[in-house]
Design a protein around this motif. Structure first.
Motif, PDB file in Angstrom:
ATOM      1  N   GLN A 202       0.804  -1.213   0.000  1.00 43.48           N
ATOM      2  CA  GLN A 202       0.000   0.000   0.000  1.00 43.48           C
ATOM      3  C   GLN A 202       0.841   1.269   0.000  1.00 43.48           C
ATOM      4  O   GLN A 202       0.297   2.349   0.136  1.00 43.48           O
ATOM      5  CB  GLN A 202      -0.921   0.010   1.227  1.00 43.48           C
ATOM      6  N   ARG A 203       2.119   1.172  -0.153  1.00 41.23           N
ATOM      7  CA  ARG A 203       2.980   2.344  -0.071  1.00 41.23           C
ATOM      8  C   ARG A 203       3.178   2.961  -1.444  1.00 41.23           C
ATOM      9  O   ARG A 203       3.968   2.481  -2.258  1.00 41.23           O
ATOM     10  CB  ARG A 203       4.330   1.954   0.537  1.00 41.23           C
ATOM     11  N   VAL A 204       2.459   4.052  -1.693  1.00 37.93           N
ATOM     12  CA  VAL A 204       2.487   4.714  -2.996  1.00 37.93           C
ATOM     13  C   VAL A 204       2.725   6.204  -2.782  1.00 37.93           C
ATOM     14  O   VAL A 204       2.096   6.827  -1.924  1.00 37.93           O
ATOM     15  CB  VAL A 204       1.172   4.493  -3.771  1.00 37.93           C
ATOM     16  N   LEU A 205       3.604   6.778  -3.573  1.00 45.69           N
ATOM     17  CA  LEU A 205       3.911   8.206  -3.517  1.00 45.69           C
ATOM     18  C   LEU A 205       3.809   8.775  -4.926  1.00 45.69           C
ATOM     19  O   LEU A 205       4.336   8.194  -5.884  1.00 45.69           O
ATOM     20  CB  LEU A 205       5.320   8.434  -2.959  1.00 45.69           C
ATOM     21  N   ILE A 206       3.115   9.917  -5.047  1.00 41.09           N
ATOM     22  CA  ILE A 206       3.013  10.643  -6.314  1.00 41.09           C
ATOM     23  C   ILE A 206       3.697  11.995  -6.138  1.00 41.09           C
ATOM     24  O   ILE A 206       3.287  12.788  -5.281  1.00 41.09           O
ATOM     25  CB  ILE A 206       1.550  10.832  -6.745  1.00 41.09           C
ATOM     26  N   VAL A 207       4.728  12.246  -6.904  1.00 41.79           N
ATOM     27  CA  VAL A 207       5.525  13.476  -6.797  1.00 41.79           C
ATOM     28  C   VAL A 207       5.227  14.369  -8.003  1.00 41.79           C
ATOM     29  O   VAL A 207       5.346  13.927  -9.155  1.00 41.79           O
ATOM     30  CB  VAL A 207       7.033  13.159  -6.727  1.00 41.79           C
ATOM     31  N   LEU A 208       4.862  15.611  -7.740  1.00 40.59           N
ATOM     32  CA  LEU A 208       4.614  16.606  -8.786  1.00 40.59           C
ATOM     33  C   LEU A 208       5.625  17.730  -8.628  1.00 40.59           C
ATOM     34  O   LEU A 208       5.635  18.434  -7.614  1.00 40.59           O
ATOM     35  CB  LEU A 208       3.191  17.150  -8.681  1.00 40.59           C
ATOM     36  N   THR A 209       6.480  17.916  -9.615  1.00 45.04           N
ATOM     37  CA  THR A 209       7.506  18.959  -9.543  1.00 45.04           C
ATOM     38  C   THR A 209       7.772  19.519 -10.929  1.00 45.04           C
ATOM     39  O   THR A 209       7.485  18.873 -11.939  1.00 45.04           O
ATOM     40  CB  THR A 209       8.817  18.402  -8.947  1.00 45.04           C
ATOM     41  N   ASP A 210       8.319  20.732 -10.962  1.00 49.60           N
ATOM     42  CA  ASP A 210       8.623  21.364 -12.250  1.00 49.60           C
ATOM     43  C   ASP A 210      10.086  21.776 -12.345  1.00 49.60           C
ATOM     44  O   ASP A 210      10.447  22.573 -13.210  1.00 49.60           O
ATOM     45  CB  ASP A 210       7.737  22.599 -12.445  1.00 49.60           C
ATOM     46  N   GLY A 211      10.919  21.247 -11.464  1.00 46.43           N
ATOM     47  CA  GLY A 211      12.313  21.688 -11.470  1.00 46.43           C
ATOM     48  C   GLY A 211      13.280  20.561 -11.177  1.00 46.43           C
ATOM     49  O   GLY A 211      12.978  19.383 -11.344  1.00 46.43           O
ATOM     50  N   VAL A 212      14.448  20.951 -10.718  1.00 47.42           N
ATOM     51  CA  VAL A 212      15.501  20.005 -10.349  1.00 47.42           C
ATOM     52  C   VAL A 212      15.785  20.186  -8.865  1.00 47.42           C
ATOM     53  O   VAL A 212      15.440  21.203  -8.253  1.00 47.42           O
ATOM     54  CB  VAL A 212      16.783  20.256 -11.180  1.00 47.42           C
ATOM     55  N   ASN A 213      16.400  19.182  -8.284  1.00 43.62           N
ATOM     56  CA  ASN A 213      16.727  19.238  -6.859  1.00 43.62           C
ATOM     57  C   ASN A 213      17.814  20.278  -6.625  1.00 43.62           C
ATOM     58  O   ASN A 213      18.934  20.158  -7.136  1.00 43.62           O
ATOM     59  CB  ASN A 213      17.196  17.862  -6.390  1.00 43.62           C
ATOM     60  N   THR A 214      17.480  21.347  -5.863  1.00 44.79           N
ATOM     61  CA  THR A 214      18.443  22.430  -5.602  1.00 44.79           C
ATOM     62  C   THR A 214      18.634  22.690  -4.121  1.00 44.79           C
ATOM     63  O   THR A 214      19.335  23.636  -3.757  1.00 44.79           O
ATOM     64  CB  THR A 214      17.953  23.729  -6.267  1.00 44.79           C
ATOM     65  N   ALA A 215      17.999  21.890  -3.258  1.00 46.50           N
ATOM     66  CA  ALA A 215      18.112  22.123  -1.819  1.00 46.50           C
ATOM     67  C   ALA A 215      17.933  20.794  -1.105  1.00 46.50           C
ATOM     68  O   ALA A 215      17.741  19.744  -1.720  1.00 46.50           O
ATOM     69  CB  ALA A 215      17.068  23.140  -1.356  1.00 46.50           C
ATOM     70  N   GLY A 216      18.024  20.868   0.219  1.00 42.98           N
ATOM     71  CA  GLY A 216      17.836  19.669   1.014  1.00 42.98           C
ATOM     72  C   GLY A 216      19.133  18.980   1.340  1.00 42.98           C
ATOM     73  O   GLY A 216      20.198  19.305   0.804  1.00 42.98           O
ATOM     74  N   VAL A 217      19.048  17.992   2.234  1.00 41.26           N
ATOM     75  CA  VAL A 217      20.246  17.286   2.704  1.00 41.26           C
ATOM     76  C   VAL A 217      20.395  15.917   2.050  1.00 41.26           C
ATOM     77  O   VAL A 217      21.430  15.274   2.214  1.00 41.26           O
ATOM     78  CB  VAL A 217      20.199  17.115   4.231  1.00 41.26           C
ATOM     79  N   LEU A 218      19.366  15.477   1.304  1.00 39.37           N
ATOM     80  CA  LEU A 218      19.405  14.134   0.743  1.00 39.37           C
ATOM     81  C   LEU A 218      19.237  14.212  -0.769  1.00 39.37           C
ATOM     82  O   LEU A 218      18.330  14.882  -1.277  1.00 39.37           O
ATOM     83  CB  LEU A 218      18.296  13.276   1.346  1.00 39.37           C
ATOM     84  N   ALA A 219      20.113  13.539  -1.501  1.00 44.71           N
ATOM     85  CA  ALA A 219      20.029  13.511  -2.962  1.00 44.71           C
ATOM     86  C   ALA A 219      18.823  12.679  -3.391  1.00 44.71           C
ATOM     87  O   ALA A 219      18.483  11.691  -2.736  1.00 44.71           O
ATOM     88  CB  ALA A 219      21.311  12.939  -3.552  1.00 44.71           C
ATOM     89  N   PRO A 220      18.180  13.063  -4.488  1.00 43.32           N
ATOM     90  CA  PRO A 220      17.002  12.306  -4.931  1.00 43.32           C
ATOM     91  C   PRO A 220      17.280  10.834  -5.198  1.00 43.32           C
ATOM     92  O   PRO A 220      16.460   9.969  -4.855  1.00 43.32           O
ATOM     93  CB  PRO A 220      16.589  13.040  -6.210  1.00 43.32           C
ATOM     94  N   ASP A 221      18.417  10.495  -5.802  1.00 42.63           N
ATOM     95  CA  ASP A 221      18.720   9.091  -6.078  1.00 42.63           C
ATOM     96  C   ASP A 221      18.881   8.292  -4.792  1.00 42.63           C
ATOM     97  O   ASP A 221      18.452   7.133  -4.710  1.00 42.63           O
ATOM     98  CB  ASP A 221      19.987   8.989  -6.924  1.00 42.63           C
ATOM     99  N   LYS A 222      19.497   8.902  -3.770  1.00 48.19           N
ATOM    100  CA  LYS A 222      19.653   8.220  -2.491  1.00 48.19           C
ATOM    101  C   LYS A 222      18.289   8.050  -1.817  1.00 48.19           C
ATOM    102  O   LYS A 222      17.994   6.984  -1.251  1.00 48.19           O
ATOM    103  CB  LYS A 222      20.591   9.041  -1.591  1.00 48.19           C
ATOM    104  N   ALA A 223      17.451   9.086  -1.902  1.00 46.68           N
ATOM    105  CA  ALA A 223      16.106   8.982  -1.319  1.00 46.68           C
ATOM    106  C   ALA A 223      15.290   7.916  -2.032  1.00 46.68           C
ATOM    107  O   ALA A 223      14.510   7.186  -1.405  1.00 46.68           O
ATOM    108  CB  ALA A 223      15.400  10.336  -1.414  1.00 46.68           C
ATOM    109  N   ALA A 224      15.483   7.796  -3.362  1.00 41.80           N
ATOM    110  CA  ALA A 224      14.770   6.765  -4.109  1.00 41.80           C
ATOM    111  C   ALA A 224      15.215   5.375  -3.680  1.00 41.80           C
ATOM    112  O   ALA A 224      14.396   4.445  -3.599  1.00 41.80           O
ATOM    113  CB  ALA A 224      15.000   6.956  -5.611  1.00 41.80           C
TER     114      ALA A 224
END
Length: 336
Positions: A202-224
């Motif tokens: 049941q674990r589903v996530l829908i991400v809506l974005t219009d840009g690239v990762n420019t902030a935060g402490v965790l890289a998107p690939d690592k979070a994935a």
């Protein structure tokens, strides 16, 4: 014996007030005047002596005694009419639905007015809200949560069946509310943390974005990768036109370089790493079609709230009442 067993193990009556009818025959017997007997056809002075002879040469006249067998049948009939019930074993019915989180980008680029809605130009966030509102209307039976992200990621609503609350929280968002940058990796990580307590299917996530990762402490690939290990399936949506626009004599013309280019490759990697799908939407029509496609994903069946069904027990006292009633009629006819 079966009747007694059923009655001794009942958990209640659906219509208990009908049990008061048990005393109606007794009240009628005590309060109503006795029916006048027909006069004797022949009066003889030695009738009493004949009646006392051994064997009873003359049948005794019916007495005004209370018919206990008939009263017992009536009592059981009243018990059956009150609908005695037993609680069955606990049952958890299966329900079709999904638990999904929505992660919406609130960075500065979501303010670009390159979308069309109702024949007028609107910014990306306004267009996304309109499409998401229609998406939420079709989420009957699903639990939905909302996360927004900019410089940081914030959880606005937990997983809930109250879709109106999710819609109200979404309507209250604004561009730059969470910062002007895009912490995509942090949003994925936060959603994963909120979904970890749910069942794996049941674990589903829908991400809506219009840009690239420019902030935060965790890289998107690592979070994935973390989401994959936690069993979270992510569908990513790259939303937005090719840049900002400006109005000239009533016509909207694009301005090159008006916003950050969408990281389609990065969003594709996130979706592929978690078994989800990547979508690209350059206008509201395409975005609506994407959510319709997600809506057709196979729902997950889960156990609903545990209930104990009520089992009707009235056939036992009803059957006993019929048997006793027939027996009372037969005995009365034999006595005659």
């Amino acid at each position: 014996m079966n009747t007694l067993f059923a009655l001794l193990h009942i958990d209640g009556f659906a219509w208990p007030w009908l049990l008061l009818a048990v005393v109606l025959p007794w009240l009628a017997y005590r309060l109503l005047p006795a029916r006048a007997q027909d006069g004797d056809a022949l009066r003889v002075p030695w009738y009493a002596r004949l009646h006392t002879l051994e064997g009873g040469l003359v049948a005794s006249a019916p007495t005004r005694g209370f018919p206990w067998l008939a009263w017992l049948a009536w009592s059981l009939l009243c018990v059956a009419a009150a609908r005695p019930q037993q609680l069955g074993p606990p049952v958890a019915p299966l329900q079709a639905g999904r638990d999904l989180m929505l992660a919406v980008d609130l960075s500065a680029s979501m303010g670009e007015e390159d979308m069309q809605l109702g024949g007028r130009a609107v910014d990306r966030l306004t267009a996304a809200k309109a499409v998401l509102a229609d998406f939420l209307d079709r989420r009957a039976g699903d639990r939905v949560g909302l996360i927004v992200f900019g410089d940081r990621a914030f959880a606005l609503t937990p997983l809930t069946l109250d879709r109106d609350s999710v819609r109200q929280q979404l309507d209250g968002t604004a561009v730059g509310l969470a910062g002007r940058a895009t912490a995509l990796g942090d949003a994925v990580a936060l959603a994963t943390k909120r979904l970890q307590i749910q069942r794996a299917q049941q674990r589903v996530l829908i991400v809506l974005t219009d840009g690239v990762n420019t902030a935060g402490v965790l890289a998107p690939d690592k979070a994935a990768q973390i989401a994959h290990d936690a069993g979270v399936r992510i569908h990513t949506i790259a939303f937005g036109g090719d840049g900002s626009t400006v109005s000239v004599f009533g016509f909207r013309l694009p301005l090159g370089g008006g916003g950050d280019e969408v990281d389609e490759a990065g969003l594709q990697r996130i979706a592929n790493a978690t078994g989800g799908h990547f979508f690209r939407a350059r206008d509201t029509e395409a975005l609506a079609g994407i959510y319709a496609e997600i809506d057709r994903l196979e729902p997950v069946r889960r156990h609903g709230q545990v209930v104990r069904p009520k089992i009707e027990c009235y056939p036992w006292p009803l059957g006993a009442a019929v048997i006793l009633g027939v027996l009372a009629v037969l005995l009365r006819r034999r006595d005659r």
